[in-house]
Design an enzyme around this catalytic site. Structure first.
Site, PDB file in Angstrom:
ATOM      1  N   LYS A  29       2.579  -6.040 -15.381  1.00  0.00           N
ATOM      2  CA  LYS A  29       1.455  -5.179 -15.279  1.00  0.00           C
ATOM      3  C   LYS A  29       0.818  -4.598 -16.705  1.00  0.00           C
ATOM      4  O   LYS A  29      -0.327  -4.875 -16.893  1.00  0.00           O
ATOM      5  CB  LYS A  29       1.267  -3.892 -14.369  1.00  0.00           C
ATOM      6  CG  LYS A  29       1.628  -4.458 -12.719  1.00  0.00           C
ATOM      7  CD  LYS A  29       1.529  -3.446 -11.656  1.00  0.00           C
ATOM      8  CE  LYS A  29       1.263  -4.179 -10.363  1.00  0.00           C
ATOM      9  NZ  LYS A  29       1.955  -3.360  -9.386  1.00  0.00           N
ATOM     10  N   LYS A  39      -1.315 -10.137  -3.590  1.00  0.00           N
ATOM     11  CA  LYS A  39      -2.935  -9.815  -3.637  1.00  0.00           C
ATOM     12  C   LYS A  39      -3.533 -10.074  -4.774  1.00  0.00           C
ATOM     13  O   LYS A  39      -4.712 -10.338  -5.141  1.00  0.00           O
ATOM     14  CB  LYS A  39      -2.890  -8.531  -2.894  1.00  0.00           C
ATOM     15  CG  LYS A  39      -4.347  -8.128  -2.576  1.00  0.00           C
ATOM     16  CD  LYS A  39      -4.342  -6.691  -1.808  1.00  0.00           C
ATOM     17  CE  LYS A  39      -5.612  -6.157  -1.715  1.00  0.00           C
ATOM     18  NZ  LYS A  39      -5.949  -4.915  -2.378  1.00  0.00           N
ATOM     19  N   LYS A  88       3.897 -17.263  -6.267  1.00  0.00           N
ATOM     20  CA  LYS A  88       4.049 -16.171  -5.362  1.00  0.00           C
ATOM     21  C   LYS A  88       2.889 -15.702  -4.779  1.00  0.00           C
ATOM     22  O   LYS A  88       1.993 -15.543  -5.506  1.00  0.00           O
ATOM     23  CB  LYS A  88       4.874 -15.175  -6.117  1.00  0.00           C
ATOM     24  CG  LYS A  88       5.487 -14.242  -5.007  1.00  0.00           C
ATOM     25  CD  LYS A  88       6.017 -12.868  -5.863  1.00  0.00           C
ATOM     26  CE  LYS A  88       4.845 -11.827  -6.003  1.00  0.00           C
ATOM     27  NZ  LYS A  88       5.270 -10.399  -6.127  1.00  0.00           N
TER      28      LYS A  88
HETATM   29  P1  TYM Z   1       4.887  -4.414  -1.746  1.00  0.00           P
HETATM   30  O1  TYM Z   1       4.040  -3.614  -0.823  1.00  0.00           O
HETATM   31  O2  TYM Z   1       4.439  -5.220  -2.903  1.00  0.00           O
HETATM   32  O3  TYM Z   1       5.462  -5.694  -0.706  1.00  0.00           O
HETATM   33  C1  TYM Z   1       5.951  -5.241   0.639  1.00  0.00           C
HETATM   34  C2  TYM Z   1       6.972  -6.437   0.872  1.00  0.00           C
HETATM   35  O4  TYM Z   1       6.644  -7.684   0.952  1.00  0.00           O
HETATM   36  C3  TYM Z   1       7.470  -8.521   0.181  1.00  0.00           C
HETATM   37  N1  TYM Z   1       6.729  -9.520  -0.636  1.00  0.00           N
HETATM   38  C4  TYM Z   1       7.133 -10.859  -0.408  1.00  0.00           C
HETATM   39  N2  TYM Z   1       8.269 -11.463  -0.241  1.00  0.00           N
HETATM   40  C5  TYM Z   1       8.105 -12.916  -0.060  1.00  0.00           C
HETATM   41  N3  TYM Z   1       7.197 -13.515  -0.536  1.00  0.00           N
HETATM   42  C6  TYM Z   1       5.865 -12.968  -1.090  1.00  0.00           C
HETATM   43  N4  TYM Z   1       5.115 -13.710  -1.942  1.00  0.00           N
HETATM   44  C7  TYM Z   1       5.983 -11.541  -1.191  1.00  0.00           C
HETATM   45  N5  TYM Z   1       5.006 -10.565  -1.461  1.00  0.00           N
HETATM   46  C8  TYM Z   1       5.371  -9.287  -1.091  1.00  0.00           C
HETATM   47  C9  TYM Z   1       7.911  -7.540  -1.177  1.00  0.00           C
HETATM   48  O5  TYM Z   1       8.986  -8.256  -1.896  1.00  0.00           O
HETATM   49  C10 TYM Z   1       8.347  -6.469  -0.380  1.00  0.00           C
HETATM   50  O6  TYM Z   1       9.464  -6.411   0.350  1.00  0.00           O
HETATM   51  N6  TYM Z   1       8.021  -1.378  -4.306  1.00  0.00           N
HETATM   52  C11 TYM Z   1       7.726  -2.126  -2.792  1.00  0.00           C
HETATM   53  C12 TYM Z   1       7.400  -1.001  -1.861  1.00  0.00           C
HETATM   54  C13 TYM Z   1       8.659   0.007  -1.787  1.00  0.00           C
HETATM   55  C14 TYM Z   1       9.812  -0.284  -1.097  1.00  0.00           C
HETATM   56  C15 TYM Z   1      10.275   1.110  -1.187  1.00  0.00           C
HETATM   57  C16 TYM Z   1      10.604  -1.367  -0.646  1.00  0.00           C
HETATM   58  C17 TYM Z   1       8.389   1.111  -2.025  1.00  0.00           C
HETATM   59  N7  TYM Z   1       9.715   1.965  -1.568  1.00  0.00           N
HETATM   60  C18 TYM Z   1      11.706   1.186  -0.793  1.00  0.00           C
HETATM   61  C19 TYM Z   1      11.829  -1.225  -0.250  1.00  0.00           C
HETATM   62  C20 TYM Z   1      12.430   0.176  -0.213  1.00  0.00           C
HETATM   63  C21 TYM Z   1       6.531  -2.814  -3.015  1.00  0.00           C
HETATM   64  O7  TYM Z   1       5.617  -2.833  -3.970  1.00  0.00           O
HETATM   65  O8  TYM Z   1       6.356  -3.931  -2.015  1.00  0.00           O
END
Ligand code: TYM
Length: 323
Positions: free
Chosen positions: A112, A194, A191
């Protein structure tokens, strides 16, 4: 005793099929087996959403989306991150243990910052808040997509640092990353994300889905020639949506019996078939907000009940509790 599962999703707008296969589907599939906690991480989302109305609306939408894809609030605890008491306190305590150079190594932060996004302290501290999400529940497993692997590693490092200083309070949680869906590709083959603008939304209309699928990037193999399914972005998504048909499709690809247009048409219809039941449930829930608020109230109660013990222990061993 069931093992504890914790995961989080940012309410950062329309959830997409990468979120679904990479994370949400796992929550649903594992809700019977684990003591599962799913947090809608609205504090994390504040690193990108800075309009009150938008954050409020997205939070509720994300909750509804999880219920719509089959998360059962009788089995799993679905709650909003900001309803959890002690979470920011734990983040602060972890901040005193982890170093800035260590956090500078985080890929998500570096990506980022390199893109020119202003690196707020919130963005920098993002993995520490995530560690608090996980450790406050003393989670055993964390189902996520590949992009979160490093954050869970950092969580273990934070748990180790804390335990070394203050005695064994935290378990070291393990990421759970399903190989086939670790990185769900977007319509350009990168990948799905958004921020890359390459998503297929989980709750798009039929027309939108057909439009998004039509835009999937393919090579220029003419109809009648064989296409290598391994290198085809459409086929990569067929694997997720096309069930038993997949072997037949693979053969048709290899024998040159299917062109990109026909393959995309089949994919779009299979996606629509897969997602239609979710959409119906979602519409019903949108009209029953009282039910949704009830789920969140109960979720907050259960999540706080679970976290309380850890928070009290942390206050004692750190000396924050001074009498
Ligand atoms: P976030 O909100 O970006 O995404 C949520 C979940 O979706 C998965 N994901 C994907 N998996 C496979 N292929 C893709 N193209 C793809 N895009 C998104 C992400 O890996 C994620 O599992 N930091 C985390 C949110 C978070 C969290 C936590 C997760 C905050 N606290 C505690 C686990 C435990 C995040 O930004 O996910």
């Amino acid at each position: 005793m069931k093992k504890v599962l914790l995961s989080g999703i940012q309410p950062s707008g329309d959830l997409h099929i990468g979120n679904y296969f990479g994370a949400m589907k796992q929550f649903v599939d594992m809700q019977n087996e684990y003591d599962a906690y799913i947090s809608i991480v609205n504090y994390h989302a504040m690193t990108t959403i800075q309009t009150g109305r938008e954050l409020r609306e997205n939070t509720l939408k994300s909750v509804i989306d999880h219920l719509a894809v089959g998360l059962d609030p009788e089995k799993a605890t679905l709650f909003v991150q900001s309803d959890l008491e002690g979470l920011n306190e734990l983040t602060w305590i972890f901040n005193t243990l982890i170093t800035a150079p260590y956090l500078e190594r985080a890929h998500a932060y570096k990506d980022k910052a390199e893109k020119g996004i202003e690196p707020s302290m919130g963005l920098f501290d993002y993995p520490v808040l995530m560690a608090a999400d996980i450790l406050i529940m003393n989670a055993d497993v964390v189902p996520v997509g590949e992009d979160q692997r490093q954050h869970v590693e950092m969580t273990r490092e934070i748990a180790r640092k804390f335990n070394n200083k203050y005695g064994d309070v935290f378990k070291e949680p393990k990421e759970m990353i399903m190989k086939e869906v670790a990185v769900v590709p977007g319509i350009d083959g990168e990948k799905m994300s958004k921020s890359y603008g390459n998503t297929i939304s989980l709750f798009a209309t039929d027309t939108e889905i057909r439009g998004q699928v039509a835009k999937i990037v393919t090579d220029s193999t003419p109809v009648g020639e064989s296409i290598n399914p391994q290198n085809d972005n459409v086929f990569a998504l067929h694997k997720l949506f096309s069930g038993k048909e997949i072997d037949e499709l693979r053969q048709r690809y290899e024998k040159g019996e299917i062109g990109h247009k026909e393959s995309k048409d089949i994919l779009a219809e299979n996606i629509i078939k897969y997602l239609t039941p979710f959409r119906k449930t979602r519409e019903e829930l949108m009209n029953d907000k009282d039910y949704v608020y009830g789920v969140l109230k109960e979720g907050a109660k259960r999540a706080n009940g679970k976290a309380r013990e850890i928070i009290q222990k942390v206050r004692e061993v750190t000396g924050i509790k001074y009498v």
